[in-house]
Scaffold this motif. Structure first.
Motif, short mmCIF file in Angstrom:
data_model
loop_
_atom_site.label_atom_id
_atom_site.label_comp_id
_atom_site.label_asym_id
_atom_site.label_seq_id
_atom_site.Cartn_x
_atom_site.Cartn_y
_atom_site.Cartn_z
N HIS A 1 0.81 -1.23 0.00
CA HIS A 1 0.00 0.00 0.00
C HIS A 1 0.84 1.27 0.00
N VAL A 2 2.14 1.11 -0.22
CA VAL A 2 2.95 2.30 -0.45
C VAL A 2 2.68 2.79 -1.89
N TYR A 3 2.07 1.93 -2.71
CA TYR A 3 1.65 2.32 -4.06
C TYR A 3 0.13 2.38 -4.13
N LYS A 4 -0.34 3.03 -5.19
CA LYS A 4 -1.78 3.26 -5.37
C LYS A 4 -2.51 1.96 -5.68
N THR B 1 -2.30 -2.16 -5.81
CA THR B 1 -1.54 -3.31 -5.33
C THR B 1 -2.44 -4.53 -5.24
N THR C 1 1.32 -2.70 5.02
CA THR C 1 1.78 -1.31 5.10
C THR C 1 3.21 -1.22 5.63
N ASP D 1 -9.01 2.70 -7.01
CA ASP D 1 -7.66 2.41 -6.52
C ASP D 1 -7.74 1.54 -5.27
N ARG E 1 -1.84 10.05 2.93
CA ARG E 1 -1.59 8.69 2.43
C ARG E 1 -1.77 8.63 0.91
N LYS E 2 -2.83 9.29 0.43
CA LYS E 2 -3.06 9.31 -1.02
C LYS E 2 -1.93 10.02 -1.75
N GLN F 1 1.01 7.73 -1.95
CA GLN F 1 0.80 6.63 -2.92
C GLN F 1 0.87 7.15 -4.36
N SER G 1 3.63 5.93 -7.05
CA SER G 1 3.19 5.28 -8.29
C SER G 1 3.68 6.05 -9.51
N LEU H 1 4.37 3.80 6.23
CA LEU H 1 4.45 3.87 4.76
C LEU H 1 5.42 4.96 4.34
#
Ligand SMILES: Cc1cc2nc3c(=O)[nH]c(=O)nc-3n(C[C@H](O)[C@H](O)[C@H](O)COP(=O)(O)OP(=O)(O)OC[C@H]3O[C@@H](n4cnc5c(N)ncnc54)[C@H](O)[C@@H]3O)c2cc1C
Length: 523
Positions: free
Chosen positions: A207-210, A212, A219, A251, A443-444, A447, A451, A496
Motif C-alpha cells: 500500500h505504499v503504491y496506489k 496493489t 503497510t 484504486d 496517504r493518497k 501513494q 506510483s 508507509l
C-alpha cells in the motif's frame, strides 16, 4: 503488562509456522501471536498459484529450481541461501501437509502447475486458493496448541529496545529487543508485552503504491519499526510488480489473475487484441515478472490505453474452471466472461524483495529479534522473486528461526533487568485527532507520488522529485505524529512514509539495472 517467552507479530504463513514449531518443541513456553486485523487476514490468505517445491524427481531436480531462482533474482541472490531453501523445501512442505493443508492431486501424485520463470512444473497448489487453504490449516493447528495465544486486532506500534529503557543508551552496535508496544483496538489501550524473543512476520508493504494486489494490512509496519530502531533494512529498491491484476477504476487492492493462468496457456494482448510479448522476450508470456510487467507498462504508455488484455478464450474451458474457479467467479462478478472476452489487466505492486536483513536462522541485526517472510531480505530472492518462492521462504525460515529460538530459550541467557525496567507507553500531552481526512489525504499523496515517480520504470529526475515531495509529506506526518494519540491509521501512514523513504533512497544509490529495479537513465 504482559510477559511472554516468545512474541510473534503477524499471523500469516511465517508467524504461524514459526509459532507452531516452537510450541511443538517447547510446550511450556508462553507464545503470544499478535495480529492487527482478523486473525486470518494476511497476504498469505490471498496467495493463489501455490508453493514451489521439487516433488517430481523424474523430470525435475534441486539444481533446476536453484538456477531458476538465481536467474529470476538476476544473480543478486545469496547462492548458499537459495540452495538451503530449495533443498529444505520438500521437508517443510511435508510438514504443512501433516498439519492438515490439502493440495490438489493427479494420479496419486501432487498436481504440479507451472509459473513464469520456472523451467519445470513444480508448483503444488490447492485450486487457485492455495494461500487460503494453508492459512486455514495453520490457524487450526495453532489454535489447537495450548501454549499459543492469538490476540487479534492488536496493532504493534513499535518494538521495545534499550532506547525505551530509562537510563539506557542505544548502542548502535548491540541493540536488544525486549518486546513491543501494542495498541489493543478493542479497548483502545496501549499494552506493553515484554518477551525474551520477538519475531517480526509482518508481511509486505504494497500500500505504499496506489494499486496493489496486497490486502490493506500490507503497510510495511515491521520494516518501518525495525528501521526506526536502527536495525538493518536492505534491498528496498526491489519491488516486484505483478503483470496481471484485474483492472479496476477504483484504486486500492486489485484482484490478482495468477501467473498460473499464463502457465496454462493464456496470452497477453493489447486492449485491441494485438500480440506483443514476442517483441520483449523469447519466452513471451512466461518471461519473468519484471520483463512482462515492463512490457505491459510500455504497451499501455505507447497506446495510452488504461489496461491491456489477457486472452483465455482458446484455453480448455473445463480445465480452466477446475484449476481457476475463483478467478472465473471474480471475472463473472465483474461482468467479464473469460471464455468470450479479453480480461482487462494492469500491472500492480505485488511483492517486496527487500526488508529486514536476516541471516539463515532469521536473526535480524537486533539481538533477540527474528524476522521471517515478506518483511525480510533473506538473500533468497535477490533482485526479483521467482513465482511461488515466497510461501516457501516463510516455511523454511520459520523453521530455522524456530530452531534457533528453541536453543536460545534453552540457554535462557537474557537481560532480565532490562526486561523488568521497560516502562509503560506514555501518552501524556497527546490529543485525539479530530480530522482523519488529513491522514487519508497524506496517504493518497504518498501513494500517488510513489506510483508516478518510483514505479515500474524510474528515472533520475523522477527520483529527485520523489525525494523532494517525500520530505514535504514526511514533515507533515511527523508534526501530526508528535501531538496525536496514536491510531493504526496514523501509525500506518508513518510506516508507509518510512518505507517510501527507504525505497527512494536505495533506488537513488543504484548504478545499474537489476531484476525488478529499472531506471531508464541506467539502461
Ligand atoms: C494476491 C497475492 C497472491 C500471491 N500468490 C502467491 C503464490 O501463489 N505463491 C507464493 O509463494 N506467494 C504468493 N504471494 C506472496 C505471499 O502470499 C506472501 O509473500 C506471503 O504470504 C507472506 O507471508 P508472511 O507470513 O510473511 O506475511 P503475511 O501473510 O502478509 O502476514 C503478515 C501478518 O502480519 C500482520 N501485521 C502486519 N503489521 C502488523 C502490526 N503492525 N501489528 C500486528 N500485526 C501486523 C498482518 O495482519 C498479518 O497477519 C501472493 C501475494 C498476494 C498478495
Amino acid at each position: 503488562m504482559i510477559k511472554a517467552d516468545v512474541l510473534v507479530i503477524g499471523s500469516g504463513i511465517s508467524g504461524l509456522s514459526y509459532a507452531i514449531k516452537v510450541s511443538e518443541h517447547l510446550p511450556d513456553a508462553k507464545i503470544i501471536i499478535v495480529t492487527k486485523s482478523d486473525e486470518d487476514e494476511s497476504n498469505t490468505k490471498y496467495a493463489q498459484g501455490g508453493l514451489a517445491v521439487v516433488t517430481d524427481l523424474k523430470n525435475d531436480n534441486f539444481e533446476k529450481h536453484i538456477e531458476d531462482t538465481m536467474r529470476a533474482g538476476d544473480g543478486e541472490n545469496k547462492r548458499d541461501i537459495v540452495e538451503m531453501v530449495v533443498r529444505e523445501a520438500p521437508a517443510r512442505f511435508n510438514e504443512i501437509v501433516e498439519w492438515g493443508a490439502k493440495f490438489d492431486m493427479k494420479n496419486g501424485e501432487f498436481a504440479l502447475g507451472r509459473e513464469g520463470g520456472h523451467t519445470e512444473n513444480r508448483i503444488v497448489h490447492h485450486k487457485d486458493i492455495t494461500g487460503f487453504e494453508i492459512e486455514r490449516a495453520l490457524l487450526e493447528t495453532a489454535k489447537n496448541s495450548p501454549n499459543i495465544e492469538i490476540l487479534d486486532h492488536h496493532y504493534v506500534i513499535d518494538i521495545i529496545t534499550q532506547h525505551h529503557v530509562p537510563g539506557k543508551e542505544l548502542n548502535q552496535g548491540d541493540i536488544h529487543c525486549y518486546g513491543a508496544y501494542i495498541l489493543d483496538e478493542k479497548s483502545k489501550k496501549i499494552k506493553k508485552i515484554t518477551s525474551k524473543i520477538t519475531l517480526a512476520a509482518t508481511g509486505g508493504a504494497g500500500h505504499v503504491y496506489k494499486n496493489t494486489t496486497n490486502p490493506t494490512i500490507a503497510t510495511g509496519d515491521g520494516i518501518a519499526f525495525v528501521a526506526r530502531a536502527k536495525g538493518k533494512v536492505t534491498n528496498m529498491q526491489y519491488y516486484q510488480f505483478h503483470p496481471t491484476a484485474l483492472y479496476s477504476k477504483i484504486d486500492g487492492m486489485l484482484f490478482l489473475i495468477s501467473e498460473a493462468v499464463r502457465g496454462d496457456g493464456a496470452k497477453l494482448r493489447t486492449k485491441k487484441g494485438e500480440k506483443f510479448m514476442h517483441k520483449y522476450d523469447e519466452r513471451e508470456e512466461l518471461a519473468s515478472r519484471d520483463i512482462v510487467a515492463r512490457a505491459i507498462d510500455n504497451e499501455m504508455k505507447i497506446s495510452g490505453d488504461e489496461y491491456a488484455g489477457l486472452d483465455c478464450r482458446t484455453m480448455d474451458h473445463e480445465k480452466f474452471l477446475e484449476h481457476f474457479p475463483n478467478i472465473y467467479k471474480k471475472c463473472r462478478e465483474e461482468g467479464i466472461d473469460p471464455f468470450t472476452q479479453l480480461i482487462p489487466i494492469v500491472p500492480a505492486c505485488h511483492y517486496l524483495m527487500g526488508g529486514i536483513e536476516v541471516d539463515r536462522d532469521g536473526q535480524s541485526s537486533i539481538r533477540n529479534l527474528f524476522a521471517v517472510g515478506e518483511c525480510t531480505n533473506s538473500g533468497l530472492h535477490g533482485a526479483n522473486r521467482l513465482a511461488s518462492n515466497s510461501l516457501l521462504e516463510g516455511l523454511v525460515f520459520g523453521h530455522n528461526a524456530a530452531m534457533k529460538t528453541i536453543s536460545l530459550l534453552d540457554k535462557n541467557n537474557f537481560n532480565f533487568d532490562d526486561l523488568k525496567a521497560v516502562p509503560e507507553w506514555n501518552e501524556e500531552g497527546m490529543k485525539i485527532m479530530d480530522e482523519m481526512v488529513i491522514i487519508s489525504y497524506l496517504r493518497k499523496q504518498l501513494q500517488e507520488m510513489m506510483s508516478d515517480l518510483v514505479g515500474i520504470v524510474r528515472s533520475n529526475k523522477r527520483l529527485t522529485m520523489a525525494m523532494q515531495k517525500h520530505q514535504e509529506i514526511a514533515a507533515a506526518v511527523d508534526e501530526i505524529y508528535h501531538y496525536s494519540i496514536l491510531s493504526p491509521q496514523l501509525s500506518e501512514l508513518r510506516n508507509l512514509t518510512t518505507v517510501a523513504h527507504l525505497i527512494i533512497t536505495e533506488s537513488m544509490q543504484m548504478t545499474e539495472n537489476k531484476g525488478a529495479f529499472y531506471n531508464k537513465d541506467l539502461a
